[in-house]
Write a protein that holds these residues in place. Structure first.
Motif, short mmCIF file in Angstrom:
data_model
loop_
_atom_site.label_atom_id
_atom_site.label_comp_id
_atom_site.label_asym_id
_atom_site.label_seq_id
_atom_site.Cartn_x
_atom_site.Cartn_y
_atom_site.Cartn_z
N GLN A 1 70.37 69.81 66.69
CA GLN A 1 70.21 71.07 66.19
C GLN A 1 68.74 71.09 65.24
N ALA A 2 68.29 72.41 65.27
CA ALA A 2 67.05 72.50 64.50
C ALA A 2 67.40 73.19 63.28
N ILE A 3 66.87 72.72 62.21
CA ILE A 3 67.13 73.05 61.00
C ILE A 3 65.84 73.89 60.45
N VAL A 4 65.94 75.11 60.32
CA VAL A 4 64.79 75.65 59.90
C VAL A 4 64.69 76.20 58.40
N HIS A 5 63.64 75.73 57.49
CA HIS A 5 63.72 76.21 56.21
C HIS A 5 62.82 77.20 55.91
N GLY A 6 63.17 78.30 55.59
CA GLY A 6 62.62 79.50 55.33
C GLY A 6 62.61 79.71 53.91
N PRO A 7 61.82 80.70 53.25
CA PRO A 7 60.70 81.20 54.14
C PRO A 7 59.45 80.30 53.85
N GLN A 8 58.47 80.20 54.80
CA GLN A 8 57.29 79.30 54.75
C GLN A 8 56.19 80.44 55.17
N GLU A 9 54.96 80.13 54.25
CA GLU A 9 53.85 81.07 54.64
C GLU A 9 53.21 80.01 55.73
N LEU A 10 52.88 80.83 56.85
CA LEU A 10 52.37 80.09 57.89
C LEU A 10 50.63 80.39 58.13
N THR A 11 50.00 79.48 58.36
CA THR A 11 48.37 79.43 58.39
C THR A 11 47.99 79.20 59.67
N GLY A 12 46.99 80.07 60.36
CA GLY A 12 46.62 80.20 61.62
C GLY A 12 45.95 79.06 61.86
N THR A 13 46.09 78.42 63.14
CA THR A 13 45.10 77.39 63.54
C THR A 13 45.32 77.25 65.08
#
Ligand code: UD1
Length: 424
Positions: free
Chosen positions: A353-365
């Protein structure tokens, strides 16, 4: 190589037309190998690297192919080879689709084993089992499947698939339509792309009953003919475009679709708080200010598709809480997780299982595409990340998404394509 530069933060909004389906185009093109009788005209074929690779395979076999404005014309009356070589098959697993039609037409074929792929071993044992049940002798030698018909023609048989396989069902159909007698396929794949292949084969003169169910009954016929055919829409592309609006708090209408074929995905969007309305051939989605965490489990059609799982994961990084994503088709199809985490997501894998903890700010790279749908997932993440996201190895994306950056740009995204050199 090409990369995409995505400056995130823009809302996706507007109307866009879905392209033709890659996964139905490939078996339909393979099925043209079944008859020398005339020239096929296939409409709404997406202009994708996979379609070009498949056309190159047909040309290698001796077919005449022309491809312009999404219309592919093909005649296979003067084939000169029955062998699908490693160099072409390794580029695309779907090349295995030539096994059934070549065996049925010529009584002998050699198809290279496809080899590994980015998410798990992906065997071809069911394709081989099908041909054996229909009366072929199979030997595996020097990396090739060598298949020979015992007697003059393949013979109809009852074949019960232990698991649902799109590719093996497609190959079984193409081999059985000109076999002698009746073939019954039990636990056949139900995917719309298989339904599309059935309708194509029927138009060519095949006799198939039970279309749209898990039991297909095929009465072998002596002859098939070339026809003109309209391909179906790409439900995965449509789902990806809907996700682009959902993740950017946008609004979108995707036209040229059959909403019923995306029912499980529409249901998931609604559970995530999106407002979704459908017309006879369109789907409109309006995103909420905050996405709700939404668990999904990928399973064979009509359940949530594995090919939308990575895109869903990108969306869930922005949801208000924790979501679980399970893939029952490809248990290890999680190559996108480390890349999403490099953008700032918090995703862990517990067992399958993938457990996704949101919300997260994403930063481009810089992030690396590892397979087709993983690249789509990274593009979606880039649409909401701050700064610029560079998606490298875009050739994966080009295998399955027609004019994707043009489509997203027309909907308000800030994306451009550039060249780069990889260090070896
Ligand atoms: C097709 C799609 C792919 C999609 C997949 C599942 C095309 C070109 N590709 O792939 O985008 O992700 O369906 O919806 O249409 N299996 C075996 N032995 C076999 C064949 C398959 O064990 O001989 C297993 C696979 O490893 C997998 C499951 O069966 O776990 C389903 O795979 P299958 O439906 O065959 O996928 P493809 O047709 O290869």
């Amino acid at each position: 190589m090409d990369k995409l530069l995505i400056r995130g933060g823009n809302r996706i909004s507007g109307t866009v037309a879905a392209s033709g389906s890659k996964n139905s185009a490939l078996p339909v093109i393979a099925a043209t190998l079944l008859t020398p009788d005339g020239t096929f005209t296939l409409n709404r074929i997406p202009d994708l690297q996979d379609v070009r690779t498949f056309s190159a395979l047909l040309e290698y076999l001796g077919a005449k192919v022309s491809f312009e404005n999404n219309v592919l014309r093909v005649s296979t009356d003067q084939l000169k080879s029955i062998e699908a070589p490693y160099e072409l098959v390794k580029k695309m697993r779907a090349s295995i689709y030539v096994l059934g039609p070549l065996l049925s037409r010529f009584g002998h074929t050699r198809v290279s084993l496809p080899g590994g792929c980015a998410f798990g071993p992906r065997p071809v044992d069911l394709h081989i089992m099908v041909m054996e049940k229909l009366g072929a002798d199979i030997t595996i030698e020097k990396g090739f499947i060598d298949a020979k018909v015992k007697g003059s023609r393949l013979r109809g048989a009852r074949i019960d698939f232990p698991i649902s396989s799109v590719g093996a069902t497609g190959n079984a159909l193409m081999a059985a339509v000109t076999a002698s007698g009746t073939t019954i396929l039990g636990n056949a794949a139900l995917e719309p792309e298989i339904e599309c292949l059935c309708h194509f084969l029927q138009k060519m003169g095949a006799s198939i009953e039970g279309i749209g169910t898990t039991t297909l009954v095929i009465e072998g016929v002596e002859r098939l003919r070339a026809v003109t055919f309209d391909n179906i829409f790409d439900r995965i592309e449509a789902g990806t475009l809907l996700s682009a609006a959902a993740i950017t708090k946008g609004e979108i209408t995707v036209t040229g679709v059959i909403p019923l074929q995306l029912e499980s995905v529409i249901d998931a969007f609604r559970r995530a708080g999106c407002t979704v309305t459908t017309g006879p051939d369109s789907i409109s989605l309006s995103a909420p200010e905050k996405l709700l965490p939404t668990d999904i489990t990928a399973n064979p059609y009509p359940a949530f598709p594995t090919d939308m799982q990575a895109q869903w994961m990108a969306m869930m990084t922005q949801a208000e809480g924790t979501s679980t994503i399970i893939d029952k088709i490809y248990h290890e199809r999680f190559n996108h997780i480390p890349e999403l985490n490099r953008l700032g997501a918090r995703i862990e894998i517990r067992e399958n299982q993938a457990i996704v903890h949101g919300p997260q700010e994403l930063t481009g790279t810089k992030v690396m595409s590892t397979d087709l749908r993983a690249s789509a997932c990274l593009v979606l993440a880039g649409l909401v990340a701050t700064d610029t996201t560079e998606v490298l190895r875009v050739y994966h994306l080009d295998r399955g998404y027609e004019k994707i950056e043009k489509k997203l740009t027309s909907l308000g995204a800030d994306i451009e394509r550039d060249r780069y050199q990889e260090f070896s």
